[in-house]
Design an enzyme around this catalytic site. Structure first.
Site, PDB file in Angstrom:
ATOM      1  N   GLY A  46       0.764  -1.248   0.000  1.00  0.00           N
ATOM      2  CA  GLY A  46       0.000   0.000   0.000  1.00  0.00           C
ATOM      3  C   GLY A  46       0.791   1.291   0.000  1.00  0.00           C
ATOM      4  O   GLY A  46       0.321   2.301  -0.517  1.00  0.00           O
ATOM      5  N   ASP A 101       0.410   3.452   4.482  1.00  0.00           N
ATOM      6  CA  ASP A 101      -0.604   4.134   3.677  1.00  0.00           C
ATOM      7  C   ASP A 101      -1.773   4.567   4.555  1.00  0.00           C
ATOM      8  O   ASP A 101      -2.230   5.698   4.496  1.00  0.00           O
ATOM      9  CB  ASP A 101      -1.098   3.203   2.547  1.00  0.00           C
ATOM     10  CG  ASP A 101      -1.490   1.809   3.047  1.00  0.00           C
ATOM     11  OD1 ASP A 101      -1.284   1.503   4.242  1.00  0.00           O
ATOM     12  OD2 ASP A 101      -2.003   1.019   2.227  1.00  0.00           O
ATOM     13  N   ASP A 104      -5.859   1.706  10.240  1.00  0.00           N
ATOM     14  CA  ASP A 104      -7.286   1.489  10.489  1.00  0.00           C
ATOM     15  C   ASP A 104      -7.477   1.085  11.953  1.00  0.00           C
ATOM     16  O   ASP A 104      -7.701   1.931  12.805  1.00  0.00           O
ATOM     17  CB  ASP A 104      -7.796   0.420   9.513  1.00  0.00           C
ATOM     18  CG  ASP A 104      -9.281   0.172   9.622  1.00  0.00           C
ATOM     19  OD1 ASP A 104      -9.927   0.846  10.447  1.00  0.00           O
ATOM     20  OD2 ASP A 104      -9.806  -0.687   8.901  1.00  0.00           O
ATOM     21  N   LYS A 132      -7.679   6.308  10.117  1.00  0.00           N
ATOM     22  CA  LYS A 132      -9.119   6.148  10.300  1.00  0.00           C
ATOM     23  C   LYS A 132      -9.508   6.297  11.760  1.00  0.00           C
ATOM     24  O   LYS A 132      -8.671   6.166  12.650  1.00  0.00           O
ATOM     25  CB  LYS A 132      -9.557   4.767   9.801  1.00  0.00           C
ATOM     26  CG  LYS A 132      -9.696   4.671   8.302  1.00  0.00           C
ATOM     27  CD  LYS A 132     -10.428   3.385   7.940  1.00  0.00           C
ATOM     28  CE  LYS A 132     -10.407   3.149   6.454  1.00  0.00           C
ATOM     29  NZ  LYS A 132     -11.106   1.919   6.088  1.00  0.00           N
ATOM     30  N   PHE A 153     -14.252   3.364   3.348  1.00  0.00           N
ATOM     31  CA  PHE A 153     -13.271   2.550   2.631  1.00  0.00           C
ATOM     32  C   PHE A 153     -12.721   3.394   1.494  1.00  0.00           C
ATOM     33  O   PHE A 153     -13.471   3.962   0.706  1.00  0.00           O
ATOM     34  CB  PHE A 153     -13.911   1.266   2.073  1.00  0.00           C
ATOM     35  CG  PHE A 153     -12.876   0.367   1.482  1.00  0.00           C
ATOM     36  CD1 PHE A 153     -12.178  -0.522   2.266  1.00  0.00           C
ATOM     37  CD2 PHE A 153     -12.556   0.457   0.128  1.00  0.00           C
ATOM     38  CE1 PHE A 153     -11.179  -1.321   1.732  1.00  0.00           C
ATOM     39  CE2 PHE A 153     -11.565  -0.337  -0.416  1.00  0.00           C
ATOM     40  CZ  PHE A 153     -10.868  -1.224   0.389  1.00  0.00           C
ATOM     41  N   VAL A 154     -11.414   3.510   1.413  1.00  0.00           N
ATOM     42  CA  VAL A 154     -10.806   4.367   0.397  1.00  0.00           C
ATOM     43  C   VAL A 154      -9.904   3.564  -0.532  1.00  0.00           C
ATOM     44  O   VAL A 154      -9.437   2.475  -0.175  1.00  0.00           O
ATOM     45  CB  VAL A 154     -10.002   5.516   1.051  1.00  0.00           C
ATOM     46  CG1 VAL A 154     -10.928   6.525   1.700  1.00  0.00           C
ATOM     47  CG2 VAL A 154      -8.998   4.990   2.069  1.00  0.00           C
ATOM     48  N   ASP A 160      -5.800  -0.292  -2.331  1.00  0.00           N
ATOM     49  CA  ASP A 160      -6.530  -1.110  -3.306  1.00  0.00           C
ATOM     50  C   ASP A 160      -7.910  -1.519  -2.818  1.00  0.00           C
ATOM     51  O   ASP A 160      -8.198  -1.524  -1.623  1.00  0.00           O
ATOM     52  CB  ASP A 160      -5.743  -2.394  -3.596  1.00  0.00           C
ATOM     53  CG  ASP A 160      -5.786  -3.366  -2.419  1.00  0.00           C
ATOM     54  OD1 ASP A 160      -5.451  -2.938  -1.293  1.00  0.00           O
ATOM     55  OD2 ASP A 160      -6.172  -4.522  -2.610  1.00  0.00           O
TER      56      ASP A 160
HETATM   57  P1  IMP Z   1      -5.071  -2.231  10.430  1.00  0.00           P
HETATM   58  O1  IMP Z   1      -4.187  -3.302  11.004  1.00  0.00           O
HETATM   59  O2  IMP Z   1      -6.523  -2.463  10.731  1.00  0.00           O
HETATM   60  O3  IMP Z   1      -4.641  -0.837  10.850  1.00  0.00           O
HETATM   61  O4  IMP Z   1      -4.974  -2.392   8.848  1.00  0.00           O
HETATM   62  C1  IMP Z   1      -4.216  -1.554   8.052  1.00  0.00           C
HETATM   63  C2  IMP Z   1      -4.112  -2.099   6.639  1.00  0.00           C
HETATM   64  O5  IMP Z   1      -5.412  -2.496   6.124  1.00  0.00           O
HETATM   65  C3  IMP Z   1      -3.604  -1.018   5.708  1.00  0.00           C
HETATM   66  O6  IMP Z   1      -2.198  -1.025   5.610  1.00  0.00           O
HETATM   67  C4  IMP Z   1      -4.290  -1.364   4.394  1.00  0.00           C
HETATM   68  O7  IMP Z   1      -3.520  -2.294   3.677  1.00  0.00           O
HETATM   69  C5  IMP Z   1      -5.595  -2.032   4.808  1.00  0.00           C
HETATM   70  N1  IMP Z   1      -6.713  -1.045   4.788  1.00  0.00           N
HETATM   71  C6  IMP Z   1      -7.352  -0.521   5.851  1.00  0.00           C
HETATM   72  N2  IMP Z   1      -8.318   0.333   5.473  1.00  0.00           N
HETATM   73  C7  IMP Z   1      -8.281   0.365   4.115  1.00  0.00           C
HETATM   74  C8  IMP Z   1      -9.042   1.095   3.112  1.00  0.00           C
HETATM   75  O8  IMP Z   1      -9.946   1.906   3.394  1.00  0.00           O
HETATM   76  N3  IMP Z   1      -8.692   0.877   1.815  1.00  0.00           N
HETATM   77  C9  IMP Z   1      -7.710   0.001   1.444  1.00  0.00           C
HETATM   78  N4  IMP Z   1      -6.979  -0.699   2.344  1.00  0.00           N
HETATM   79  C10 IMP Z   1      -7.260  -0.517   3.672  1.00  0.00           C
END
Ligand code: IMP
Length: 184
Positions: A46, A101, A104, A132, A153-154, A160
């Site tokens: 990402g 990138d 979340d 987020k 969701f972006v 992607d």
């Molecule tokens: P986390 O462990 O929940 O913080 O997940 C982070 C990862 O999930 C990011 O590095 C992205 O690869 C993916 N991700 C989370 N939200 C999005 C989104 O809105 N669009 C695309 N990929 C996302």
């Protein structure tokens, strides 16, 4: 409007805004790391586009090593554990900057930060283009944030939707989406 696979996306953050914000973030890092020589660790896939643009504005001495997060089933019944792979440089006594990138839930990031601290790093900070709401609520520490967003969701600019759309230079938001990640 953009249709990718079965979903509609609307333009959310223009490339002009993205580029301006990337420059601001780079300037903050240049100021904070004036007397240091950080090692940047962009997390693939990402962050490839963000990292490439960011690095064009970094003027302190630096190293860069792209890494990946892999999932594997741990021996413990807790299920999936994530670990960093592809690290090609020694991080002992280094000032590390993780380049993400989007953050979340921040769960992956927390594990990576802990893993890096165990390698004897001098400091570990995080830069993420997007953050987020869940990460804000859980106070996941991200020192440099480009844009604070809601639970949309972006896609685009490295992000992607089911493997599509990483090459887009603007960032799009899934239409009528609210935490649509669970639908993937
Ligand atoms: P986390 O462990 O929940 O913080 O997940 C982070 C990862 O999930 C990011 O590095 C992205 O690869 C993916 N991700 C989370 N939200 C999005 C989104 O809105 N669009 C695309 N990929 C996302």
């Amino acid at each position: 409007m953009l249709t990718i696979k079965d979903r509609e996306f609307v333009k959310f953050i223009t490339k002009t805004k993205v580029q301006a914000q990337v420059k601001i973030l780079a300037e903050q890092i240049n100021a904070d790391y004036q007397l240091k020589s950080p090692v940047f660790l962009p997390i693939l896939n990402g962050s490839f586009m963000f990292a490439a643009d960011l690095m064009k504005h970094i003027d302190v001495p630096n190293k860069i090593s792209f890494v990946k997060v892999s999932s594997y089933s741990g021996a413990a019944s807790t299920g999936q554990l994530k670990t960093l792979i592809g690290l090609e440089v020694s991080l002992f006594n280094e000032d590390v900057i993780i380049v993400e990138d989007i953050v979340d839930t921040g769960l992956t990031l927390q594990k990576i930060v802990n893993e890096l601290k165990e390698l004897g790093t001098r400091s570990v900070e995080v830069i993420s283009l997007l953050r987020k709401q869940p990460a804000r609520e859980k106070s996941i520490e991200v020192k440099y944030v480009g844009f604070e967003i809601e639970n949309d969701f972006v896609l685009g600019y490295g992000l992607d939707y089911d493997g599509h759309g990483r090459n887009l230079t603007d960032i799009y938001r899934m239409k009528d989406a609210n935490s649509e990640k669970a639908d993937l």
